[in-house]
Write a protein that holds these residues in place. Structure first.
Motif, mmCIF file in Angstrom:
data_model
loop_
_atom_site.group_PDB
_atom_site.id
_atom_site.type_symbol
_atom_site.label_atom_id
_atom_site.label_comp_id
_atom_site.label_asym_id
_atom_site.label_seq_id
_atom_site.Cartn_x
_atom_site.Cartn_y
_atom_site.Cartn_z
ATOM 1 N N PRO A 181 -6.737 -6.548 -3.571
ATOM 2 C CA PRO A 181 -7.097 -7.516 -4.616
ATOM 3 C C PRO A 181 -8.567 -7.452 -5.028
ATOM 4 O O PRO A 181 -8.905 -7.752 -6.168
ATOM 5 N N ALA A 182 -9.439 -7.046 -4.109
ATOM 6 C CA ALA A 182 -10.866 -6.968 -4.427
ATOM 7 C C ALA A 182 -11.174 -5.864 -5.435
ATOM 8 O O ALA A 182 -12.235 -5.870 -6.075
ATOM 9 N N MET A 183 -10.263 -4.892 -5.586
ATOM 10 C CA MET A 183 -10.460 -3.777 -6.525
ATOM 11 C C MET A 183 -9.525 -3.860 -7.725
ATOM 12 O O MET A 183 -9.575 -3.018 -8.617
ATOM 13 N N LEU A 184 -8.683 -4.885 -7.750
ATOM 14 C CA LEU A 184 -7.604 -4.931 -8.731
ATOM 15 C C LEU A 184 -8.107 -5.104 -10.161
ATOM 16 O O LEU A 184 -7.500 -4.580 -11.107
ATOM 17 N N GLY A 185 -9.218 -5.833 -10.341
ATOM 18 C CA GLY A 185 -9.750 -6.018 -11.685
ATOM 19 C C GLY A 185 -10.111 -4.701 -12.334
ATOM 20 O O GLY A 185 -9.787 -4.457 -13.501
ATOM 21 N N ARG A 186 -10.762 -3.821 -11.558
ATOM 22 C CA ARG A 186 -11.149 -2.523 -12.094
ATOM 23 C C ARG A 186 -9.932 -1.664 -12.430
ATOM 24 O O ARG A 186 -9.868 -1.014 -13.467
ATOM 25 N N VAL A 187 -8.945 -1.665 -11.534
ATOM 26 C CA VAL A 187 -7.765 -0.830 -11.733
ATOM 27 C C VAL A 187 -6.973 -1.298 -12.950
ATOM 28 O O VAL A 187 -6.591 -0.486 -13.805
ATOM 29 N N ILE A 188 -6.737 -2.601 -13.064
ATOM 30 C CA ILE A 188 -5.950 -3.118 -14.182
ATOM 31 C C ILE A 188 -6.685 -2.909 -15.501
ATOM 32 O O ILE A 188 -6.073 -2.555 -16.522
ATOM 33 N N SER A 189 -8.000 -3.107 -15.510
ATOM 34 C CA SER A 189 -8.767 -2.870 -16.730
ATOM 35 C C SER A 189 -8.684 -1.412 -17.152
ATOM 36 O O SER A 189 -8.559 -1.096 -18.340
ATOM 37 N N LEU A 190 -8.749 -0.504 -16.170
ATOM 38 C CA LEU A 190 -8.664 0.926 -16.462
ATOM 39 C C LEU A 190 -7.303 1.287 -17.036
ATOM 40 O O LEU A 190 -7.198 1.981 -18.052
ATOM 41 N N VAL A 191 -6.243 0.791 -16.410
ATOM 42 C CA VAL A 191 -4.883 1.074 -16.880
ATOM 43 C C VAL A 191 -4.662 0.491 -18.271
ATOM 44 O O VAL A 191 -4.063 1.132 -19.142
ATOM 45 N N THR A 192 -5.157 -0.728 -18.493
ATOM 46 C CA THR A 192 -5.020 -1.360 -19.806
ATOM 47 C C THR A 192 -5.684 -0.527 -20.892
ATOM 48 O O THR A 192 -5.141 -0.356 -21.989
ATOM 49 N N SER A 193 -6.871 0.006 -20.588
ATOM 50 C CA SER A 193 -7.579 0.840 -21.561
ATOM 51 C C SER A 193 -6.793 2.104 -21.885
ATOM 52 O O SER A 193 -6.720 2.530 -23.038
#
Length: 410
Positions: A338-350
């Motif tokens: 969860p501590a890295m999830l913001g970066r991963v989801i933002s990357l996938v969304t892009s």
């Protein structure tokens, strides 16, 4: 940790229903207003670009901050910012007609705020729901989103016609306010971050990318999703053209197809929330791609007299969509810390957002040269083949799947 998680989502989704509904009303009303007042395709193209490009380009960098900030406060601040810009534009329309430059500026600002809100919300979900219930939550989310996008355009044009665009924008402020009040009533745990120094964007972007590519099955599914998006996303623009050019029907029939597709998405989201976790997430994803692909192929070969068949195929296509979107996001949510999830989801969304314009650029010349059915047929073949490849690869890779949580029944 997951005490009263269903009650929390009842509060969250109740608020989000108002927020997404009023946002959908605003988006449709602004596009219609620009169409009505300018009758310029260039204006509409620029409005569309400034509405999604900030999310696509800023996503990976914003993810660095999302993993450091409080996700609940980030969502509240982002929704509040969207409401503030809606208020500014609404007041401008109330007192007079703003210039196109100001409209573009507000659309861009709203898009930037949305690029914080959407991934923060997705990254907060696994902090509330048990891992084995993430697919069910995704089904609920698909229902809320689909219902809002079905009702939004109709309500937006009704309010716009009866009052003004300013009134629609002021309703968006009320929707954001309701969403934030409901969110304030929910306690969302915050993952601990080891970082204490100011973020170095390049280093932390690299760390987010390295974290993402460590889970090979998710990477492969994301690549497949990008291919699928390039082929499938243009259909959102091409549905009305299909109705007009192939079937020779007017606006009423085009709106019927859109409504039936959206109704299918609502029912699909409901079914997903009921049958979630009975199959593996990858099974739902493959099934969804095959169904959508087959319906596209059928749409690409039916005759001009088969409009009713096209309506049925559109419903089935819409019903299959949540079985792709929901399990895919749930898979990402449980595969990463969860501590890295913001970066991963933002990357996938892009990645997903940048795939759409590629598809649109390809679709235009192909449709002009070979006809609208050629894209439906080609899209269907690509989608089915992508689903088959994913099915074969899933047999060789360890795809992240939920492990039942003892507290999930609470």
């Amino acid at each position: 940790m997951y005490t009263d998680w269903k009650k929390k989502f009842a509060f969250i989704f109740s608020g989000q229903l108002f927020s997404i509904l009023t946002t959908s009303m605003v988006q449709f009303s602004i596009i219609w207003h620009l169409t009505e007042t300018t009758q310029s395709a260039v204006v509409l193209m620029i409005a569309s670009l400034v509405g999604f490009l900030p999310q696509a380009l800023l996503g990976p960098f914003i993810g660095v901050w999302l993993d450091r900030w409080n996700r609940k406060l980030t969502m509240i601040a982002a929704d509040g910012a969207i409401a503030l810009f809606s208020l500014a534009l609404g007041l401008y329309y109330y007192f007079g007609e703003p210039g196109l430059g100001f409209v573009y500026l507000v659309l861009m600002a709203r898009s930037i705020a949305s690029s914080f809100h959407a991934p923060a919300f997705q990254a907060a979900i696994p902090l509330i729901a048990p891992p084995d219930q993430l697919t069910r939550v995704a089904g609920w989310q698909q229902m809320v989103f689909s219902a809002s996008t079905v009702l939004g355009p109709a309500l937006g044009i009704a309010v716009y016609s009866a009052t003004s665009l300013g009134a629609v924008l002021l309703l968006d402020v009320a929707g954001a306010l309701i969403a934030n009040i409901m969110l304030m009533l929910v306690k969302i745990p915050q993952p601990k971050s080891e970082a204490t120094e100011r973020p170095q964007f390049l280093a932390e972007f690299k760390l987010g990318w390295q974290t993402f590519i460590k889970v090979k099955p998710v990477v492969i599914i994301t690549v497949a999703t990008a291919v699928f998006s390039i082929a499938f996303m243009p259909l959102g623009t091409l549905f009305p053209f299909m109705t007009l050019s192939h079937f020779g029907r007017g606006g009423y029939s085009a709106s019927l197809v859109e409504a039936v597709f959206s109704a299918g998405m609502i029912i699909g989201g409901l079914l997903l929330s009921v049958v979630a976790s009975r199959w593996k997430d990858i099974s739902y994803i493959v099934m969804s791609m095959v169904v959508m692909g087959v319906t596209c192929v059928a749409s690409g070969v039916i005759s001009r007299e088969a409009f009713v068949v096209f309506v049925i195929l559109s419903f089935l296509m819409g019903a299959a969509a949540p079985f792709f979107n929901g399990p895919y996001m749930a898979m990402i949510q449980r595969a990463y810390d969860p501590a890295m999830l913001g970066r991963v989801i933002s990357l996938v969304t892009s990645i997903m957002l940048l795939s759409s314009p590629i598809g649109l650029l390809m679709a235009g010349p192909i449709v002009d040269k070979y006809g609208i059915q050629s894209w439906f047929l080609g899209c269907g073949i690509v989608t089915v083949l992508t689903g088959v490849v994913l099915f074969v690869l899933s047999k060789r890779l360890h795809v992240p799947e939920p492990e039942p949580a003892a507290s999930s029944a609470e």
